[in-house]
Design a protein around this motif. Structure first.
Motif, mmCIF file in Angstrom:
data_model
loop_
_atom_site.group_PDB
_atom_site.id
_atom_site.type_symbol
_atom_site.label_atom_id
_atom_site.label_comp_id
_atom_site.label_asym_id
_atom_site.label_seq_id
_atom_site.Cartn_x
_atom_site.Cartn_y
_atom_site.Cartn_z
ATOM 1 N N PHE A 184 0.845 -1.193 0.000
ATOM 2 C CA PHE A 184 0.000 0.000 0.000
ATOM 3 C C PHE A 184 0.880 1.242 0.000
ATOM 4 C CE2 PHE A 184 0.094 1.241 4.594
ATOM 5 C CZ PHE A 184 0.691 0.106 5.131
ATOM 6 N N GLN A 187 0.949 8.839 0.882
ATOM 7 C CA GLN A 187 1.383 10.135 0.344
ATOM 8 C C GLN A 187 1.504 11.140 1.476
ATOM 9 O OE1 GLN A 187 2.022 10.004 -2.838
ATOM 10 N NE2 GLN A 187 0.884 8.140 -3.355
ATOM 11 N N GLU A 232 6.247 10.215 -0.810
ATOM 12 C CA GLU A 232 5.580 8.920 -0.977
ATOM 13 C C GLU A 232 6.383 7.825 -0.275
ATOM 14 O OE1 GLU A 232 3.518 7.498 -4.829
ATOM 15 O OE2 GLU A 232 5.423 6.430 -4.842
ATOM 16 N N ARG A 260 -6.929 -5.232 3.588
ATOM 17 C CA ARG A 260 -7.362 -3.820 3.525
ATOM 18 C C ARG A 260 -7.692 -3.288 4.920
ATOM 19 N NH1 ARG A 260 -9.140 -5.232 -1.511
ATOM 20 N NH2 ARG A 260 -11.095 -6.106 -0.784
ATOM 21 N N ARG A 264 -5.508 -0.119 6.656
ATOM 22 C CA ARG A 264 -6.182 1.107 7.103
ATOM 23 C C ARG A 264 -5.869 1.371 8.582
ATOM 24 N NH1 ARG A 264 -12.259 0.874 5.888
ATOM 25 N NH2 ARG A 264 -11.904 -1.347 6.145
ATOM 26 N N SER A 282 -3.121 6.359 -0.395
ATOM 27 C CA SER A 282 -3.664 6.693 -1.719
ATOM 28 C C SER A 282 -4.177 5.452 -2.442
ATOM 29 C CB SER A 282 -2.622 7.406 -2.575
ATOM 30 O OG SER A 282 -1.472 6.606 -2.755
ATOM 31 N N HIS A 283 -3.483 4.329 -2.324
ATOM 32 C CA HIS A 283 -3.954 3.109 -2.997
ATOM 33 C C HIS A 283 -3.202 1.887 -2.484
ATOM 34 C CE1 HIS A 283 -0.539 4.614 -5.325
ATOM 35 N NE2 HIS A 283 -0.376 3.423 -5.838
ATOM 36 N N THR A 284 -3.797 0.748 -2.723
ATOM 37 C CA THR A 284 -3.093 -0.514 -2.473
ATOM 38 C C THR A 284 -2.799 -1.135 -3.831
ATOM 39 O OG1 THR A 284 -4.995 -2.007 -2.509
ATOM 40 C CG2 THR A 284 -4.538 -0.899 -0.412
ATOM 41 N N PRO A 286 -3.390 -3.792 -6.760
ATOM 42 C CA PRO A 286 -4.667 -4.373 -7.194
ATOM 43 C C PRO A 286 -5.003 -5.710 -6.531
ATOM 44 C CG PRO A 286 -3.455 -3.522 -9.071
ATOM 45 C CD PRO A 286 -2.535 -3.424 -7.882
#
Lengths: 404, 99
Positions: A184, A187, A232, A260, A264, A282-284, A286
């Motif tokens: 993950f 930012q 980042e 997930r 978090r 910002s994202h994990t 896929p």
């Protein structure tokens, strides 16, 4: 549709196998379930190519395999955001961005002659008879395809071709398998304030919080990786302790959801530490990065002894040298068992040949190897090299190889 | 030679501490057959953040203190020897904290 070679799984091994077979004149199909190629390198966002350079305490990076692996590495180095090999402990790794990896895979696949790539395509059935796979039934959202194949390469990571064909496979009990990780990306981190000492302090704080029950179990098995992007941080959370599988549910379903949830919680905790005060997730990746699952039983099963003693084989088709790297339950981080300085071992072709199906080759994570040996052989650099070897063997088996 | 610590059983000399740390690193972190020596740069030998954390936990268990964040700098953590001299500094009677 008739093909000489059908490759299932478009990760590093499958890409190498498909492009190589097509280059050798085989009419080839490459079936990939994601919308992009690269497998764990892209969907799992591994971020570094391991196993491509010789392990040695000193000296410049030295590729273990020429051919597809080195060509791929050299081209990847010139892509935006990618760089040259960097030293990690006793060896070198090649950092890359997943997007650059996927784009290079596209370029290589589309410039190979006789290669059809099917994305968002799932293997649903295999028709086999008399030790021979005849047809692979593949579904996309637009069509159902029947791919007739002379030779098949299983680079699915999970040995799905062999499994559908009823061929012999092995899967270690869940608690003994290597752990998956979820990558993950954070930012707005104060990267300047996140030196080596601060990173260790963060890991310690996570561990304490987990012990005090402030974080979910396993939340402290975290790696904080560098990024070329200011602010980042690329994090990798290793998912320990997911051994219970509710009836009827896949491990991957549980692991993705649990992963997930944990990332978090970890991010919320990190925000209490100064360098992360303004950080956000910002994202994990896929999908979670899988290190071990189902494997094909081949004509030879690579062992820990073979790896650590640097064993060479008469039918050696790829050179490997990554340490046995195991991520296991009950241990923070990974354990590494190195080969002697400069030493390499061979992957024999028999590890890439299914024992019970004559026209089935295999490469990548579902090759024929023990749990420990796979801890070394599963890395991307080795997958590129053994994928090429499987592609050569498949083209030859299909009767298309015009080269020596 | 670095300053001798005041007293205490067990590890007291910086060299003894460096040897104890090296033994721990070689048995618990480094791969079989690939030991580090007390002066070897740990990061170059492949000791990552998680492995350094294990070393600091060992120090906490053996010497009774956790290295505070501000002391986790390369000067103090680069090698077993560097860690040992930090520990000796910490254990001096003049030090504000006790183990």
């Amino acid at each position: 549709m008739n093909y000489d070679v059908v490759v299932v799984g478009g990760g590093a091994a499958g890409l190498a196998a498909a492009v190589t077979a097509a280059d050798r004149g085989a009419r080839t199909a490459l079936v990939e379930r994601h919308g992009f190629l690269g497998g764990m390198a892209t969907a799992g966002m591994v971020g570094t190519i391991c196993g491509h350079y010789r392990t040695s305490a000193s000296g410049p990076p030295e590729p273990l395999n020429e051919g597809f692996a080195e060509t791929f590495a050299r081209r990847l180095m010139t892509a935006p955001g990618c760089g040259t090999p960097i030293r990690r402990g006793r060896t070198y790794v090649l950092p890359y961005t997943p997007f650059a990896f996927a784009c290079l895979a596209d370029d290589l696949a589309s410039s190979a002659p006789h290669l059809d790539v099917y994305l968002h395509a799932y293997l649903v059935r295999v028709e086999a008879r008399d030790r021979h796979i005849e047809t692979l039934c593949v579904a996309t959202s637009e069509q159902s395809l029947e791919l007739r194949a002379r030779t098949v390469v299983d680079t699915s990571g999970d040995a799905v071709v062999a499994w559908h064909a009823g061929a012999a496979t092995e899967t270690a009990p869940r608690a003994e398998q290597q752990l998956p990780s979820l990558v993950f990306v954070l930012q707005d981190v104060d990267s300047e304030a996140l030196g080596a000492g601060a990173r260790v302090a963060v890991l310690r704080a996570l561990m304490t919080a987990e012990q005090e029950g402030l974080l979910p179990k396993g939340a402290s098995n975290l790696t904080l990786g560098p990024s070329r992007q200011p602010g980042e941080v690329i994090c990798k959370l290793t998912l320990s302790g997911i051994t219970e599988e509710p009836a009827g549910r896949d491990f991957l379903t549980t692991a993705e959801q649990e992963g997930r949830k944990r990332v978090r919680a970890v991010t919320e905790f990190l925000r209490t530490r100064a360098p992360f005060a303004r950080a956000f997730l910002s994202h994990t990746a896929p999908q979670i990065g899988v290190r071990e699952s189902r494997r094909v039983i081949g004509r030879y099963r690579l062992t820990r002894e073979d790896v650590l003693t640097g064993r060479k084989f008469e039918d050696g088709v790829a050179r490997a040298g990554w340490p046995i790297e195991l991520w296991e339950n009950g241990r923070l981080g990974a354990s590494y068992e190195y080969l002697d300085d400069g030493e390499t071992y061979d992957i024999p072709l028999r590890c890439l040949q299914a024992r019970e199906v004559d026209n089935l080759f295999v490469a990548g994570r579902c090759m024929s190897a023990s749990h420990e040996a796979l801890g070394s052989a599963r890395v991307i650099g080795t997958c590129l090299a053994m994928g090429e070897a499987a592609g050569i063997a498949a083209a030859r088996h299909a009767g298309n190889d015009s080269r020596p | 030679m670095p300053t001798r610590t005041a007293q205490g059983p067990g590890f007291s000399q910086p060299d003894e501490i460096a040897d104890a740390l090296t033994t721990f690193i070689n048995t618990s972190i480094m791969a079989r057959g690939h030991p580090v020596d007390p002066d070897e740069d740990l990061e170059a030998a492949g000791v990552d953040s998680m492995a350094l954390l294990k070393i600091l936990l060992f120090i906490e268990a053996e010497f009774g203190f956790w290295m505070p964040d501000e002391d986790l700098v390369e000067e103090n953590t680069a090698s077993a020897r560097a860690l040992a001299s930090y520990i000796c500094q910490r254990r001096k009677p003049s030090s504000a904290e006790t183990g």
